[in-house]
Design an enzyme around this catalytic site. Structure first.
Site: not given
Ligand code: TRP
Ligand code: ZN
Length: 886
Positions: A128, A269-270, A305, A308, A327
């Site tokens: 992302e 985190a992602m 997370e 999501h 978000e």
């Molecule tokens: N979607 C991630 C969150 O939970 C955000 C995120 C994680 C992100 N790593 C990133 C956005 C790197 C841009 C670049 O909020």
């Molecule tokens: Zn998020």
């Protein structure tokens, strides 16, 4: 790096994709000096597009070395396709076709931490928003959703664990010491949710049985030395899964849910499908190494997370302008979870303080944008406080207007209607409307208009008629590209307090009967009045309870009224808010005295109010701790027209010393009582103990200002003997800010020696020193950059040292000679070439130049210009710098 004029992308130019990808089959061959990626894309013409001549197919791709390319098994030659710096174009000849490509990439050289990269010894990904195009040629846009099968092969000894999204399908060994694993993710998803991990990892395992009785395996993977720091994250995960079932009716869908902790990560985190990748700071927590705040952050991010999986993955975004769709909603959801797990009022106070300090500043600065931005140069720059926190406030207002049940009906409809789709903010609002028969068309201005609205309130009491009229006037300052604004729908929750402090019944003119004692009024016009009837005495209004809308409220309370609200308001948030407003008034007066060169003299009523608070043992300790905390220098800066950094610091320090002096006895008593409990009970991470330790620690920070020997002794005892990081770090922080130089140096050295092998604890050690307002801050930070534990390559280190200095150490950063600005610009220039996302985020304090005096403005702008002229800028840094100077 930018080679040509950067392109501005506009929401209004959105077009549906020409082609879709139904299946994605990936093979990764990981090596130390290169990685080979093979991608097979099963594609077709988007049926929503007009039939007829097939347009060219333009795939995204950056920094890829193309090895081979085939269309339906036909090897393509140089004349069959065109490659640019970020695209590959070819001409399909049928409605359905298969593309096969092989590329070489270099994760081992990737310092931007986007795409496939190495964090220490492990491989991991961050896709992302637009990182997948650095892995393979693809339609890297969130409205292209595909199933994925992923095979990873690597040296078995170095990388015994091979992970990707979905469920494990097969694995095997090769005879050259390598092995492989295949994963299959049956849920269609955009490429930004792709993930891959390879490394020598250990895991803690658990399981969760969903409401419908399916068993889900839960695994948290970490480097072996961290295996003892995963339990809190695992407990948080199980609580999150249960909460999402109970509160939103959302179940998990795959057979396995994995979290991997990595040390080098640009954000928190992602939410990659089934394989969340976390900054280790957002996973690892145990008493000895992580503070209470860190424990709560882990709990909140694990929840965020996980949530999501529905708000983001099952229902995703059509394009990146819709980012707040996932978000804002997900922050709102995690805030509800944290409120339920801990104290709802304290959680609200923390969130509002954060929003008003940092999001309001963003909304008043050159990068101000609406929750749904209209255009951007670099999407990474729009993962902002506005999209996240203000976005969450907007969702919260929908809930306030529709009620909890109505909101749940709306979210059920949204998830059901759009499961498996890539949608827009309009779709979200439409589901809320349809489920409730509501009209939110005017409300939607919150998504399109930037800036923080002001809401000025005046009152009129008619004793003879027993009526009380409140008049609301709303306005919103201009923001870049938006000179004038239309009125918002502002939900104002309020109550009217009688002289005895109770809430009066609330009956509006024209209503048959009173409707409760705290209620929500919707202010929809630029100027609007509400008249209450049967008001037997002149009331004191309690406005915007729970901070029911993200606005700047203006009502002319005097200090006695604020003290009354502090004690009697039935809304806990507004009791705190009254205390904050009282402090703001008192501190404002001190700032004025300082500026006029007068001796400082503080309004004793603030002391009296705090004394009453401390004396009341029945109050929640966490609330007392919150109420004892004066507004931060950063918040006072945000409130000021022109911020006088030195006067604000001097005023606030003076007030803190007066509080320490006047309230020494009750503070000392509260401190000792709580420290005794801490000594007698082993650490537990529960709300009750967070609260107790918060009070103990804020008491200690005041008491140390007295410079009394017995307090120093207590502080050293806490530093040496505490069984947890919350107490130890506070003791260290107050020592660092104290005049006791020998004790300070000794404590810093002992701490570093003890924790030198724990990078997350060393981050705390850097931060505590970077934030110290004592003179010589910049020299200390420069010196610490040479410490063996520091590196610019690790974003956590950059944030802990340089970020903490520029954001939390305002007197040192804003030193009148401009040396703080020059230092920050130098770091941004260096980081621009290594990690553009981090460079661009680090810049934020320089973009606030309009807040300061003319001399500082000139110095700050000079540094922005120097960055702009420094050479090849990333689109990330270019966008922020150029907009700041515009
Ligand atoms: N979607 C991630 C969150 O939970 C955000 C995120 C994680 C992100 N790593 C990133 C956005 C790197 C841009 C670049 O909020
Ligand atoms: Zn998020």
């Amino acid at each position: 790096m930018r080679t040509e004029q950067p392109k501005v992308i506009h929401l209004k130019d959105y077009q549906a994709p020409e082609y879709l990808i139904d299946e994605t089959h990936l093979t990764f061959e990981l090596h130390e000096d290169r990685t080979l990626v093979h991608a097979q894309l099963v594609m077709r013409r988007n049926p929503q597009q007009p039939a007829g001549k097939l347009p060219p197919l333009e795939l995204h791709g950056q920094e890829l070395e193309l090895i081979s390319l085939a269309l339906d098994d036909r090897e393509l030659g140089l004349g069959d396709y065109q490659v640019s710096a970020d695209t590959l174009t070819l001409q399909p000849t049928a409605e359905r076709f298969v593309i096969d490509s092989s590329v070489v990439i270099h994760p081992e050289r990737n310092t931007a931490l986007e795409g496939l990269y190495k964090s220490g010894k492990m491989f991991c990904t961050q896709c992302e928003a637009e990182g997948f195009r650095k892995i393979t040629y693809y339609l890297d846009r969130p409205d292209v959703m595909s199933t994925f099968t992923t095979t990873v092969s690597a040296d078995k000894q170095r990388y015994p664990i091979l992970l990707s999204n979905g469920n494990p399908l097969a694995s095997g060994e090769e005879d050259d010491g390598r092995h492989w694993a295949t994963w299959e993710d049956p849920f269609r998803k955009p490429a930004y949710l792709f993930a891959l991990v390879a490394g020598d990892l250990w895991c803690v395992e658990d399981s969760f049985t969903t409401l419908s009785g399916r068993e889900v395996a839960l695994r948290i993977y970490v480097e072996p030395e961290n295996i003892d720091k995963c339990q809190h994250a695992m407990d948080s995960l199980k609580r999150s899964m249960k909460w999402d079932e109970e509160v939103y009716g959302r179940e998990y869908d795959l057979d396995i849910f994995m979290i991997v902790a990595v040390n080098d990560f640009n954000m928190g985190a992602m939410e990659n499908k089934g394989l969340n990748i976390f900054n280790s700071s957002a996973v690892l927590a145990r008493a000895e190494t992580a503070t209470d705040a860190a424990h709560q952050r882990v709990e909140a991010i694990v929840a965020h997370e996980y949530f999501h999986n529905w708000s983001g993955n099952r229902v995703t975004c059509r394009d990146w302008f819709q980012l707040s769709l996932k978000e804002g909603f997900t922050v709102f959801r995690d805030a509800g979870f944290s409120a339920d797990m801990n104290s709802p009022t304290v959680k609200r106070i923390e969130d509002v303080a954060y929003l008003r300090t940092y999001q309001f500043a963003e909304d008043a600065g050159p990068m101000a944008h609406s929750v749904r931005p209209e255009s951007f140069i670099e999407i990474s720059n729009f993962y902002t406080l506005t999209v996240y926190e203000k976005g969450a406030e907007v969702v919260r207002m929908i809930q306030t207007l529709l009620g909890k049940d109505g909101f749940r009906k709306g979210s059920d409809l949204y998830f059901e209607r759009h499961d498996g789709q890539a949608v827009t903010v309009d779709d979200f609002v439409k589901a809320m409307e349809d489920a409730n028969g509501a009209d939110l068309s005017q409300f939607k201005r919150w998504y399109s208009q930037a800036g923080t609205p002001r809401l000025a309130v005046s009152e009129e009491y008619d004793a003879a008629a027993q009526t009380y009229r409140l008049t609301f006037r709303q306005s919103c300052p201009p923001t870049p590209g938006q000179p004038s604004k239309q009125p918002f729908v502002i939900p104002v929750e309020l109550g009217l307090l009688a002289a005895d402090g109770s809430d009066l019944p609330l009956r509006l003119e024209g209503e048959a009967a009173a409707q409760g004692r705290s209620r929500v009024l919707a202010v929809t016009e630029a100027e609007q009045s509400f008249t209450f009837v049967d008001v037997a005495e002149r009331p004191l209004p309690s406005l915007l309870r729970g901070f029911s809308a993200p606005v700047k409220l203006e009502f002319a309370y005097d200090r006695d009224q604020l003290m009354f609200l502090m004690q009697h308001d039935s809304d806990g948030f507004n009791r705190w808010e009254a205390g904050q407003q009282l402090s703001v008034q008192v501190l404002g007066e001190l700032v004025g005295q300082h500026q006029r060169g007068e001796a400082l003299a503080m309004d004793e009523r603030l002391l009296a109010a705090l004394r009453t608070l401390l004396g009341n043992e029945s109050l929640d300790a966490a609330m007392v701790a919150e109420m004892l905390s004066l507004p931060s220098e950063a918040y006072l800066t945000e409130l000021a027209e022109v911020a006088d950094v030195d006067a604000i610091h001097a005023a606030r320090e003076f007030a803190r010393r007066r509080i320490a002096e006047a309230l020494f006895e009750p503070l000392w008593q509260r401190y000792q009582a709580n420290r005794a409990v801490s000594r007698a009970t082993p650490y537990v991470a529960t709300a009750e103990h967070f609260a107790r330790r918060a009070l103990q620690n804020i008491a200690l920070s005041y008491l140390m200002l007295s410079e009394k020997a017995e307090v120093l002794e207590a502080c050293l005892e806490q530093f040496d003997q505490a069984d947890n990081m919350t107490e130890r770090l506070t003791a260290l922080a107050v020592l660092v800010n104290s005049p006791f130089a020998a004790e300070r140096d000794q404590a810093l050295a002992a701490f570093a020696e003890h924790f030198k092998d724990n990078p997350l604890v060393m981050d705390q050690w850097f931060s505590v020193q970077a934030g110290s307002p004592l003179p010589g801050g910049l020299e200390r930070v420069r010196h610490l950059m040479n410490h063996p534990a520091f590196t610019l390559k690790n974003p956590n280190k950059v944030r802990a040292l340089i970020g903490a200095f520029a954001n939390q150490n305002l007197v040192n950063f804003h030193r009148a000679d401009g040396s703080g600005y020059r230092f920050l610009a130098d770091q941004v220039i260096t980081l621009n070439a290594m990690n553009p996302q981090i460079a661009s985020r680090l810049l934020a304090p320089l973009t606030r130049w309009r807040k300061y005096d003319a001399a500082r403005q000139a110095l700050m702008k000079h540094e922005l210009e120097r960055i702009l002229a420094s050479g090849e800028l990333s689109s990330d840094v270019y966008e922020v710098v150029s907009k700041s100077l515009a």
